[in-house]
Design an enzyme around this catalytic site. Structure first.
Site, short mmCIF file in Angstrom:
data_model
loop_
_atom_site.label_atom_id
_atom_site.label_comp_id
_atom_site.label_asym_id
_atom_site.label_seq_id
_atom_site.Cartn_x
_atom_site.Cartn_y
_atom_site.Cartn_z
N SER A 154 31.79 40.27 37.35
CA SER A 154 32.81 39.63 38.36
C SER A 154 31.98 38.50 39.20
CB SER A 154 33.41 40.89 39.01
OG SER A 154 32.56 41.57 39.79
N LYS A 203 44.45 39.53 36.78
CA LYS A 203 43.66 38.51 36.68
C LYS A 203 44.07 37.25 35.48
CE LYS A 203 40.25 40.71 38.93
NZ LYS A 203 39.42 42.05 39.11
N HIS A 256 37.58 40.81 33.62
CA HIS A 256 37.39 39.40 33.81
C HIS A 256 37.20 38.71 32.12
CE1 HIS A 256 37.08 38.99 37.83
NE2 HIS A 256 36.23 40.27 37.83
C1 LIG Z 1 39.42 43.21 40.04
C2 LIG Z 1 38.44 44.32 39.22
C3 LIG Z 1 38.98 45.54 39.22
C4 LIG Z 1 40.00 46.12 40.21
O1 LIG Z 1 41.03 45.65 39.55
P1 LIG Z 1 42.58 45.55 40.60
O2 LIG Z 1 43.57 45.63 39.56
O3 LIG Z 1 42.39 44.40 41.33
O4 LIG Z 1 42.46 46.71 41.64
C5 LIG Z 1 38.07 46.27 38.68
N1 LIG Z 1 36.92 46.02 37.68
C6 LIG Z 1 36.57 44.63 37.87
C7 LIG Z 1 35.25 44.30 37.25
C8 LIG Z 1 37.28 43.85 38.51
O5 LIG Z 1 37.02 42.55 38.88
#
Ligand SMILES: *Cc1c(COP(=O)(O)O)cnc(C)c1O
Length: 382
Positions: free
Chosen positions: A176, A236, A204
């Protein structure tokens, strides 16, 4: 008692204090931050779906059909038709027998890890994994071993040692804060050879990586390799909110029985699930979003490499410029903001000590001219 005032003052001194800007109006690349127009290069709305007219219309329709809230946890009376249909569509999209919705990705990782692993078991994680994977392992009370970033030799050596209990390997699919990819094919082979579970967090990768947007697995092993537990987030590239775990029938039924972050929490609003069904359709159909995004990524990389900026090897929408110390990152970020470009400084503990950076992200909603402006401003400052 902890001296909070002292702690806060110290965070300021170390350039580690965190502050929130206030955005008004919808999410997008041209937003209003603290009352000023800026071009944002930092959201995870990689395909530009957070404010897509059809997704927004579906959210409104969802509210009309299902109301504002779910009213209860899934196992009580909160599991609506909208959730159920979205689960079926996500299972089909990821090529798995089943998918299970969670309210957030953070909770999905906590739920899977603490349901599958326990005292006496071992969780192996990449050192740069997302905080939720680390916290999930801690919550499970299993032994946690963090291998150096993408270091498959070390992981193999650790897996080869005799152990009691179960083993699980967990990795981000696309890291990330670094934008590089986990070697999912090697991870899959190691997991098979050493009888370990493999959990890939593709927060991602989904929607972005792979020709059809099916994520890291599509890129490395074929999307429907169902030896792998897949976690995906919906906040995302999908542009809405929530998360899911996809896998086999028994895995999903087991999680329904045992994942505490599934059982003991309110189901996400069904209108959000309804909207996500539309964003999944757009995400599948609009190949041009992935093509345009790739063109922007190439343009940014070529533009910055001309000025000697070192970027990660991978062509993902996450292209961090690592500057090292938090103060430099903060000064750069503020200078960019004065020029109307929003790229927050990412500092420890989100990234390792000495790894403070500008985490640039691109979106299919960006135009070529936005990227050119970013290259120009960075070239002036770096
Ligand atoms: C954003 C993210 C999460 C958490 O997801 P949310 O739905 O925002 O709680 C988990 N793992 C990774 C790699 C992330 O980038």
């Amino acid at each position: 008692m902890k001296p909070l005032t002292e702690f806060l003052a110290q965070q300021h001194t170390l350039s580690l204090y965190r502050e929130r800007g206030i955005v008004d109006g919808p999410q997008g690349v041209e937003i209003t931050l603290n009352g000023r127009p800026v071009v944002a290069f930092c959201s995870n709305d990689y395909l530009g779906l957070a404010n897509h007219p059809e997704v927004v219309a579906a959210l409104q329709e969802g509210a009309r059909l299902y109301g504002a809230g779910s009213g209860a946890a899934h196992l009580i009376s909160g599991h609506s038709e909208a959730h159920h249909l979205l689960e079926q569509e996500l299972a089909a999209f990821t090529g798995r027998p089943r998918a299970l919705l969670f309210s957030t990705g953070y909770m999905a990782n906590l739920g899977v890890l603490s349901a599958l692993m326990g005292r006496g078991d071992t969780v192996f994680e990449d050192r740069l994994n997302h905080a939720s994977l680390v916290d999930g392992a801690r919550l499970s009370q299993a032994r946690l071993r963090r291998y150096p970033h993408r270091d498959m030799e070390t992981l193999e050596a650790w897996l080869s040692r005799p152990r009691d209990g179960d083993a699980l390997i967990a990795s981000d699919g696309v890291f990330s804060m670094d934008g590089d990819l986990a070697p999912v094919d090697t991870l899959r082979d190691l997991a098979r050879r050493h009888s370990a579970w493999l959990l890939i967090d593709d927060a991602h990768g989904l929607g972005v990586v792979g020709a059809g947007g099916r994520g890291s697995l599509e890129q490395w092993v074929g999307a429907d390799d169902d030896g792998i537990i897949l976690m995906g987030t919906l906040g995302k590239a999908f542009g809405t909110f929530g998360a899911f775990v996809a896998g086999g029938e028994d895995l999903i039924e087991y999680l329904i029985q045992r994942a505490r972050t599934y059982i003991y929490t309110t189901a996400l609003p069904p209108a959000v699930a309804h909207a996500t069904r539309t964003s999944l359709r757009v995400l599948r159909e609009d190949d041009w979003r992935r093509t345009h995004l790739q063109q922007l990524i190439t343009r940014l990389r070529n533009g910055l490499s001309r000025f000697g900026v070192k970027l990660p090897a991978a062509h993902t929408p996450i292209q961090p410029v690592v500057v090292g110390d938090p103060d430099t990152a903060l000064v750069l970020s503020r200078a960019l903001l004065r020029r109307g470009l929003l790229i927050p400084a990412i500092r420890p503990p989100t990234v390792p000590q000495g790894g403070a950076r500008l985490r640039i992200t691109l979106s299919a909603a960006h135009q070529t001219s936005h990227v050119d402006r970013l290259i120009e401003e960075l070239a002036r400052l770096l």
